[in-house]
Design a protein around this motif. Structure first.
Motif, mmCIF file in Angstrom:
data_model
loop_
_atom_site.group_PDB
_atom_site.id
_atom_site.type_symbol
_atom_site.label_atom_id
_atom_site.label_comp_id
_atom_site.label_asym_id
_atom_site.label_seq_id
_atom_site.Cartn_x
_atom_site.Cartn_y
_atom_site.Cartn_z
ATOM 1 N N PRO A 156 0.813 -1.221 0.000
ATOM 2 C CA PRO A 156 0.000 0.000 0.000
ATOM 3 C C PRO A 156 0.850 1.276 0.000
ATOM 4 C CG PRO A 156 -0.880 -1.593 1.564
ATOM 5 C CD PRO A 156 0.453 -2.113 1.122
ATOM 6 N N TYR A 157 1.974 1.240 0.688
ATOM 7 C CA TYR A 157 2.889 2.391 0.667
ATOM 8 C C TYR A 157 3.425 2.607 -0.746
ATOM 9 C CZ TYR A 157 7.460 4.645 0.836
ATOM 10 O OH TYR A 157 8.549 5.446 0.570
ATOM 11 N N ALA A 158 3.885 1.531 -1.382
ATOM 12 C CA ALA A 158 4.427 1.647 -2.736
ATOM 13 C C ALA A 158 3.368 2.143 -3.718
ATOM 14 C CB ALA A 158 4.976 0.292 -3.186
ATOM 15 N N ALA A 159 2.138 1.664 -3.565
ATOM 16 C CA ALA A 159 1.061 2.053 -4.476
ATOM 17 C C ALA A 159 0.715 3.537 -4.350
ATOM 18 C CB ALA A 159 -0.173 1.197 -4.215
ATOM 19 N N GLY A 160 0.820 4.080 -3.143
ATOM 20 C CA GLY A 160 0.458 5.473 -2.924
ATOM 21 C C GLY A 160 1.624 6.439 -2.955
ATOM 22 N N PHE A 161 2.823 5.930 -3.148
ATOM 23 C CA PHE A 161 4.029 6.755 -3.023
ATOM 24 C C PHE A 161 4.035 7.939 -3.979
ATOM 25 C CE2 PHE A 161 8.425 7.691 -4.335
ATOM 26 C CZ PHE A 161 8.965 8.068 -3.121
ATOM 27 N N HIS A 162 3.714 7.716 -5.237
ATOM 28 C CA HIS A 162 3.814 8.789 -6.225
ATOM 29 C C HIS A 162 2.634 9.761 -6.164
ATOM 30 C CE1 HIS A 162 7.405 7.287 -8.147
ATOM 31 N NE2 HIS A 162 6.885 6.075 -8.190
ATOM 32 N N LYS A 166 3.493 11.268 1.788
ATOM 33 C CA LYS A 166 3.302 11.513 3.222
ATOM 34 C C LYS A 166 2.083 10.762 3.736
ATOM 35 C CE LYS A 166 5.575 16.012 3.469
ATOM 36 N NZ LYS A 166 5.414 17.455 3.809
ATOM 37 N N LYS A 167 1.017 10.780 2.971
ATOM 38 C CA LYS A 167 -0.177 10.044 3.353
ATOM 39 C C LYS A 167 0.090 8.543 3.325
ATOM 40 C CE LYS A 167 -5.035 9.314 2.042
ATOM 41 N NZ LYS A 167 -6.108 9.704 1.081
ATOM 42 N N ALA A 168 0.837 8.098 2.318
ATOM 43 C CA ALA A 168 1.099 6.666 2.158
ATOM 44 C C ALA A 168 1.932 6.107 3.306
ATOM 45 C CB ALA A 168 1.795 6.410 0.824
ATOM 46 N N GLU A 174 3.053 5.089 12.193
ATOM 47 C CA GLU A 174 2.282 4.865 13.422
ATOM 48 C C GLU A 174 2.499 3.448 13.949
ATOM 49 O OE1 GLU A 174 -1.662 5.780 12.177
ATOM 50 O OE2 GLU A 174 -1.377 7.953 12.305
ATOM 51 N N THR A 175 2.489 2.486 13.042
ATOM 52 C CA THR A 175 2.696 1.092 13.457
ATOM 53 C C THR A 175 4.133 0.871 13.924
ATOM 54 O OG1 THR A 175 1.040 0.389 11.836
ATOM 55 C CG2 THR A 175 2.499 -1.310 12.709
ATOM 56 N N ALA A 176 5.078 1.488 13.228
ATOM 57 C CA ALA A 176 6.480 1.352 13.596
ATOM 58 C C ALA A 176 6.752 1.944 14.974
ATOM 59 C CB ALA A 176 7.363 2.016 12.546
ATOM 60 N N LYS A 177 6.088 3.034 15.305
ATOM 61 C CA LYS A 177 6.271 3.644 16.621
ATOM 62 C C LYS A 177 5.762 2.720 17.728
ATOM 63 C CE LYS A 177 6.243 8.539 15.304
ATOM 64 N NZ LYS A 177 5.488 9.819 15.355
ATOM 65 N N VAL A 178 4.670 2.025 17.461
ATOM 66 C CA VAL A 178 4.150 1.062 18.436
ATOM 67 C C VAL A 178 5.157 -0.061 18.632
ATOM 68 C CG1 VAL A 178 2.356 -0.673 18.841
ATOM 69 C CG2 VAL A 178 1.726 1.606 18.015
ATOM 70 N N CYS A 179 5.737 -0.541 17.542
ATOM 71 C CA CYS A 179 6.752 -1.596 17.650
ATOM 72 C C CYS A 179 7.923 -1.138 18.509
ATOM 73 C CB CYS A 179 7.246 -1.987 16.259
ATOM 74 S SG CYS A 179 6.024 -2.852 15.254
ATOM 75 N N ARG A 180 8.377 0.062 18.264
ATOM 76 C CA ARG A 180 9.512 0.578 19.032
ATOM 77 C C ARG A 180 9.164 0.693 20.511
ATOM 78 N NH1 ARG A 180 12.313 6.119 17.116
ATOM 79 N NH2 ARG A 180 10.203 6.891 17.548
ATOM 80 N N LYS A 181 7.955 1.141 20.804
ATOM 81 C CA LYS A 181 7.511 1.272 22.193
ATOM 82 C C LYS A 181 7.445 -0.074 22.890
ATOM 83 C CE LYS A 181 3.598 2.953 24.950
ATOM 84 N NZ LYS A 181 2.253 3.597 24.898
ATOM 85 N N LEU A 182 7.027 -1.104 22.148
ATOM 86 C CA LEU A 182 6.859 -2.436 22.719
ATOM 87 C C LEU A 182 8.146 -3.260 22.708
ATOM 88 C CD1 LEU A 182 3.435 -3.387 21.073
ATOM 89 C CD2 LEU A 182 3.819 -2.713 23.450
ATOM 90 N N GLY A 183 9.192 -2.752 22.082
ATOM 91 C CA GLY A 183 10.419 -3.520 21.970
ATOM 92 C C GLY A 183 10.317 -4.633 20.934
ATOM 93 N N LEU A 184 9.417 -4.453 19.987
ATOM 94 C CA LEU A 184 9.179 -5.453 18.940
ATOM 95 C C LEU A 184 10.045 -5.110 17.734
ATOM 96 C CD1 LEU A 184 7.215 -7.890 18.452
ATOM 97 C CD2 LEU A 184 5.647 -6.249 17.397
ATOM 98 N N GLY A 185 10.796 -6.090 17.225
ATOM 99 C CA GLY A 185 11.610 -5.856 16.043
ATOM 100 C C GLY A 185 10.745 -5.511 14.845
ATOM 101 N N LEU A 186 11.351 -4.816 13.867
ATOM 102 C CA LEU A 186 10.579 -4.276 12.753
ATOM 103 C C LEU A 186 11.246 -4.591 11.421
ATOM 104 C CD1 LEU A 186 8.259 -2.436 11.740
ATOM 105 C CD2 LEU A 186 9.806 -0.493 12.065
#
Length: 238
Positions: A156-162, A166-168, A174-186
């Motif tokens: 979905p990021y690749a599809a919306g990139f062009h 920023k929206k894509a 947001e999901t990556a920040k949750v991973c970092r907070k939880l100590g979950l690898g990404l």
């Protein structure tokens, strides 16, 4: 540093088109390592239309970098992974005849199944990653069932990139920040390319690993494999 894992499925597809062993996937995997890739990814499917189960067994002892095996955790797949013992296994919710991965797990629906599978692999010392859509709640669910990492499905990021990059990228941040907070690898993968990888990495520089196959092999037709890998590594070193 974000590692580049090269998915060599497309090399096996080319080999299988004519039979024989040309191109030799072990040679290609070792060349990818020699050219700077920090990992090799394979995704064996039940019909073995590209990487075969026996390929996985042959590749593992030859590698000096991390080996990542992706796939749906069927009984046969689990048996293969626990036999080969890669550094990482990535669980994807693909149907047997699916052309390519196109969505992540609905973890709450399959919580017991995934939890048991994760326990199996971790008991063999294998790092386990869950393929998810960029939804913070799914990252939280992955941490709850004991996953070591998640891999965000980046099509979905690749599809919306062009259209609006920023929206894509927003749900991925947001999901990556949750991973970092939880100590979950990404990890991240699917349709990442020379066009969109730099921006992705700039926005989420704490990504542990990107797994790239189709775009990288397509680029190699024009630039050559060594130059292509160097170009992808440059995207991750900005």
């Amino acid at each position: 540093m974000t590692k580049l894992s090269v998915n060599i499925n497309k090399i096996a597809t080319l080999r299988n088109a004519r039979g024989g062993n040309n191109p030799n996937i072990i040679t290609v995997a070792l060349d990818c390592e020699r050219f700077g890739a920090q990992g090799i990814t394979v995704h064996p499917r039940p019909d073995e239309r590209h990487i075969r189960y026996q390929d996985v067994r042959h590749i593992k002892p030859e590698l000096s970098t991390e080996f990542n095996i992706e796939g749906f955790p069927s009984a046969d797949f689990c048996e293969l992974v626990t036999e080969v013992k890669p550094a990482q296994v990535t669980l994807v919710p693909d149907a047997p005849g699916q052309i390519t991965s196109n969505h992540g797990w609905d973890i709450p629906t399959y919580e017991n199944f995934l939890s048991e599978t994760i326990h199996l692999f971790k008991s063999h010392g294998i790092r386990t990653s869950i393929f998810i859509n960029p939804i913070p709640a799914m990252a939280e669910a992955a941490a709850k069932i004991g996953a070591d990492r998640i891999e965000m499905y980046t099509e979905p990021y690749a599809a919306g990139f062009h259209t609006d990059k920023k929206k894509a990228i927003t749900p991925f941040i947001e999901t990556a920040k949750v991973c970092r907070k939880l100590g979950l690898g990404l990890n991240a993968g699917h349709d990442l390319s020379l066009e969109n990888l730099t921006y992705f990495h700039e926005m989420i520089p704490w990504t542990d690993e990107v797994s790239i196959g189709h775009a990288l092999i397509c680029d190699a037709l024009y630039y050559g494999l060594e130059d292509t890998i160097c170009r992808y590594l440059a995207c991750l070193n900005n």
